[in-house]
Design a protein around this motif. Structure first.
Motif, PDB file in Angstrom:
ATOM      1  N   ALA A 130       0.762  -1.409   0.092  1.00 41.08           N
ATOM      2  CA  ALA A 130       0.119  -0.037  -0.170  1.00 41.08           C
ATOM      3  C   ALA A 130       0.976   1.302   0.170  1.00 41.08           C
ATOM      4  CB  ALA A 130      -0.977   0.021   1.202  1.00 41.08           C
ATOM      5  N   ILE A 131       2.093   1.209   0.871  1.00 40.32           N
ATOM      6  CA  ILE A 131       2.882   2.313   0.777  1.00 40.32           C
ATOM      7  C   ILE A 131       3.613   2.722  -0.666  1.00 40.32           C
ATOM      8  CG2 ILE A 131       5.233   3.263   1.615  1.00 40.32           C
ATOM      9  CD1 ILE A 131       3.350   3.555   3.970  1.00 40.32           C
ATOM     10  N   GLU A 132       3.858   1.375  -1.119  1.00 39.54           N
ATOM     11  CA  GLU A 132       4.555   1.625  -2.680  1.00 39.54           C
ATOM     12  C   GLU A 132       3.438   2.269  -3.639  1.00 39.54           C
ATOM     13  OE1 GLU A 132       7.969  -1.993  -2.758  1.00 39.54           O
ATOM     14  OE2 GLU A 132       5.813  -2.197  -3.340  1.00 39.54           O
ATOM     15  N   GLN A 133       2.110   1.862  -3.463  1.00 38.97           N
ATOM     16  CA  GLN A 133       1.033   2.450  -4.317  1.00 38.97           C
ATOM     17  C   GLN A 133       0.842   3.838  -4.059  1.00 38.97           C
ATOM     18  OE1 GLN A 133      -3.032   0.845  -3.888  1.00 38.97           O
ATOM     19  NE2 GLN A 133      -2.269  -0.968  -4.516  1.00 38.97           N
ATOM     20  N   ILE A 134       1.138   4.461  -2.672  1.00 40.31           N
ATOM     21  CA  ILE A 134       0.648   5.834  -2.376  1.00 40.31           C
ATOM     22  C   ILE A 134       1.929   6.290  -3.054  1.00 40.31           C
ATOM     23  CG2 ILE A 134       1.380   7.337  -0.386  1.00 40.31           C
ATOM     24  CD1 ILE A 134      -1.693   6.526  -0.671  1.00 40.31           C
ATOM     25  N   LEU A 135       3.142   5.885  -3.124  1.00 37.64           N
ATOM     26  CA  LEU A 135       4.218   6.660  -3.785  1.00 37.64           C
ATOM     27  C   LEU A 135       3.829   7.087  -5.262  1.00 37.64           C
ATOM     28  CD1 LEU A 135       7.439   5.117  -2.017  1.00 37.64           C
ATOM     29  CD2 LEU A 135       6.546   7.489  -1.781  1.00 37.64           C
ATOM     30  N   VAL A 136       3.463   5.801  -5.955  1.00 39.86           N
ATOM     31  CA  VAL A 136       3.039   5.703  -7.265  1.00 39.86           C
ATOM     32  C   VAL A 136       1.860   6.933  -7.270  1.00 39.86           C
ATOM     33  CG1 VAL A 136       1.930   4.946  -9.208  1.00 39.86           C
ATOM     34  CG2 VAL A 136       3.539   3.530  -7.970  1.00 39.86           C
ATOM     35  N   SER A 137       0.946   6.921  -6.245  1.00 42.22           N
ATOM     36  CA  SER A 137      -0.287   8.011  -6.422  1.00 42.22           C
ATOM     37  C   SER A 137       0.613   9.376  -6.397  1.00 42.22           C
ATOM     38  CB  SER A 137      -1.241   7.717  -5.287  1.00 42.22           C
ATOM     39  OG  SER A 137      -1.633   6.453  -5.455  1.00 42.22           O
ATOM     40  N   PHE A 138       1.588   9.459  -5.377  1.00 44.21           N
ATOM     41  CA  PHE A 138       1.813  11.062  -5.276  1.00 44.21           C
ATOM     42  C   PHE A 138       2.488  11.340  -6.691  1.00 44.21           C
ATOM     43  CE2 PHE A 138       2.050  10.687  -0.463  1.00 44.21           C
ATOM     44  CZ  PHE A 138       1.891  12.339  -0.404  1.00 44.21           C
ATOM     45  N   HIS A 139       3.202  10.412  -7.276  1.00 42.84           N
ATOM     46  CA  HIS A 139       3.809  10.704  -8.847  1.00 42.84           C
ATOM     47  C   HIS A 139       2.728  11.088  -9.634  1.00 42.84           C
ATOM     48  CE1 HIS A 139       6.712  10.665 -11.727  1.00 42.84           C
ATOM     49  NE2 HIS A 139       6.115  10.053 -12.632  1.00 42.84           N
ATOM     50  N   GLU A 140       1.715  10.205  -9.570  1.00 40.90           N
ATOM     51  CA  GLU A 140       0.529  10.567 -10.745  1.00 40.90           C
ATOM     52  C   GLU A 140      -0.102  11.738 -10.513  1.00 40.90           C
ATOM     53  OE1 GLU A 140      -0.169   5.704 -11.767  1.00 40.90           O
ATOM     54  OE2 GLU A 140      -1.728   6.766 -10.609  1.00 40.90           O
ATOM     55  N   THR A 141      -0.378  11.908  -9.095  1.00 42.03           N
ATOM     56  CA  THR A 141      -1.048  13.183  -8.770  1.00 42.03           C
ATOM     57  C   THR A 141      -0.151  14.489  -9.294  1.00 42.03           C
ATOM     58  OG1 THR A 141      -1.960  12.153  -6.778  1.00 42.03           O
ATOM     59  CG2 THR A 141      -1.719  14.455  -6.704  1.00 42.03           C
ATOM     60  N   ARG A 142       0.994  14.448  -9.016  1.00 36.42           N
ATOM     61  CA  ARG A 142       1.732  15.686  -9.231  1.00 36.42           C
ATOM     62  C   ARG A 142       1.785  15.592 -10.735  1.00 36.42           C
ATOM     63  NH1 ARG A 142       5.781  18.280  -7.439  1.00 36.42           N
ATOM     64  NH2 ARG A 142       5.845  16.914  -5.406  1.00 36.42           N
ATOM     65  N   THR A 143       1.756  14.904 -11.811  1.00 35.79           N
ATOM     66  CA  THR A 143       1.829  14.913 -13.199  1.00 35.79           C
ATOM     67  C   THR A 143       0.443  15.526 -13.499  1.00 35.79           C
ATOM     68  OG1 THR A 143       3.242  13.001 -13.384  1.00 35.79           O
ATOM     69  CG2 THR A 143       2.163  13.570 -15.161  1.00 35.79           C
ATOM     70  N   LEU A 144      -0.383  14.958 -12.980  1.00 38.23           N
ATOM     71  CA  LEU A 144      -1.988  15.369 -13.536  1.00 38.23           C
ATOM     72  C   LEU A 144      -2.207  16.694 -12.957  1.00 38.23           C
ATOM     73  CD1 LEU A 144      -4.657  14.680 -14.815  1.00 38.23           C
ATOM     74  CD2 LEU A 144      -5.462  13.769 -12.682  1.00 38.23           C
ATOM     75  N   VAL A 145      -2.020  17.060 -11.756  1.00 41.60           N
ATOM     76  CA  VAL A 145      -2.147  18.398 -11.137  1.00 41.60           C
ATOM     77  C   VAL A 145      -1.287  19.464 -11.822  1.00 41.60           C
ATOM     78  CG1 VAL A 145      -2.154  19.685  -9.081  1.00 41.60           C
ATOM     79  CG2 VAL A 145      -3.489  17.408  -9.185  1.00 41.60           C
ATOM     80  N   ASP A 146      -0.032  19.128 -11.737  1.00 38.25           N
ATOM     81  CA  ASP A 146       0.850  20.225 -12.186  1.00 38.25           C
ATOM     82  C   ASP A 146       0.623  20.647 -13.788  1.00 38.25           C
ATOM     83  OD1 ASP A 146       2.122  19.956  -9.668  1.00 38.25           O
ATOM     84  OD2 ASP A 146       4.118  19.965 -10.624  1.00 38.25           O
TER      85      ASP A 146
END
Ligand code: GRG
Length: 293
Positions: free
Chosen positions: A3-19
């Motif tokens: 789950a923690i690895e998944q959150i790290l991926v989610s952080f990355h995807e969030t940054r790409t989409l939001v930025d």
């Protein structure tokens, strides 16, 4: 993947989409505004973790709403957060000279431009939500009212006011509580409740998200104070405020560390309402325990 690895991926995807979307929402072709635009971009794209947008997306997912449909709201949350950081650093507020390891906005662009950058971001936040054709028309007013409430007198403005005027070494615990409920936790709460409004959450689910976000916000702020007290400027990336009353000056280091654990545990407990689909909420809370800036 854990789950923690998944959150790290989610952080990355969030940054790409939001930025990407933030650049679109803040694009300005007017040459006369070039310096204002630079000032806004300077703080908006200087390495913020995008925690609030990620939380908003995690809540959306609980109710089957994809990040694509919530991206204007997530960007609005980040614009509000960035506006508050720029304003918070100004000399007549916290008077901080460093933010995210770089000179604070007003140190580069001046106080006049920084103040306008902050207000510009804040107002654009409401605008993008209201103009987004992908958000349901019948819910926009509730969402924007909630955003305005948490920014305003009953939220961040009130929390900042009490912080500036009453945060002394002799303050009572309820004053400290008031400051951080309003200054920090309120935007976490709004990040969850606004996504929950879009997702047609049941009242008990909204209550659980509020409790989760409030405890997450508290754990986050106490950890911020611990990093201020124990960190080095280079690691924490901002001016350290060891002279200011906060959780650590109030409770001491050991008790503050305990409180971070307790609030994280309470956040995780609150997420139990979403049994079977609360993995990301749990992982986010655990992940934020580990942050160093
Ligand atoms: C909304 C313009 C406006 C003003 C409201 C100035 C003010 C009044 C409130 C200050 C609120 C404030 C700065 C609270 C601190 C919250 C906090 C712990 C910020 C750090 O958040 P991170 O770690 O930051 O998510 P990054 O750098 O990752 O974006």
């Amino acid at each position: 993947m854990t789950a923690i690895e998944q959150i790290l991926v989610s952080f990355h995807e969030t940054r790409t989409l939001v930025d990407g979307k933030l650049r679109e929402y803040l694009a300005n072709e007017e040459p006369l505004l070039a310096v204002l635009q630079e000032s806004i971009d300077y703080t908006l794209f200087s390495g913020g973790k995008r925690v609030r947008p990620l939380f908003c997306f995690i809540v959306g997912e609980l109710f089957g709403v994809s990040p694509d449909r919530l991206v204007s709201l997530a960007c609005a949350l980040e614009m509000i957060h960035t506006a508050s950081l720029i304003m918070d650093d100004l000399p007549h507020m916290d008077d901080a000279k460093i933010r995210r390891g770089k000179p604070a906005n007003h140190m580069i662009y001046g106080q006049d431009v920084a103040a306008l950058a902050s207000i510009g971001l804040l107002t654009r936040a409401y605008e993008v939500v209201l103009k987004d054709p992908r958000l349901p028309e019948d819910k926009k007013a509730r969402v924007v009212a909630e955003l305005a409430r948490v920014v305003g007198i009953d939220g961040m403005v009130g929390g900042q006011f009490v912080d500036l005027k009453y945060a002394g070494r002799d303050m009572q615990q309820d004053v400290l509580q008031y400051i951080h409920t309003n200054k920090t936790a309120s935007l976490f709460v709004a990040s969850g409740t606004t996504a929950a409004i879009i997702g047609d959450a049941q009242p008990r689910e909204v209550e659980a998200l509020k409790a989760y976000a409030e405890h997450l916000g508290f754990a986050f702020q106490i950890l911020d104070d611990l990093l201020d007290a124990l960190g080095k400027v280079e690691e924490v990336g901002k001016s350290l405020q060891s002279d200011k009353a906060n959780f650590v000056t109030f409770h001491g280091v050991e008790k503050s560390k305990e409180l971070v654990q307790q609030h994280t545990a309470k956040a995780i407990d609150a997420a139990a309402v979403f049994d079977g689909r609360n993995e990301k909420l749990v992982a986010l809370a655990q992940m934020l325990l580990k942050r160093r800036s």
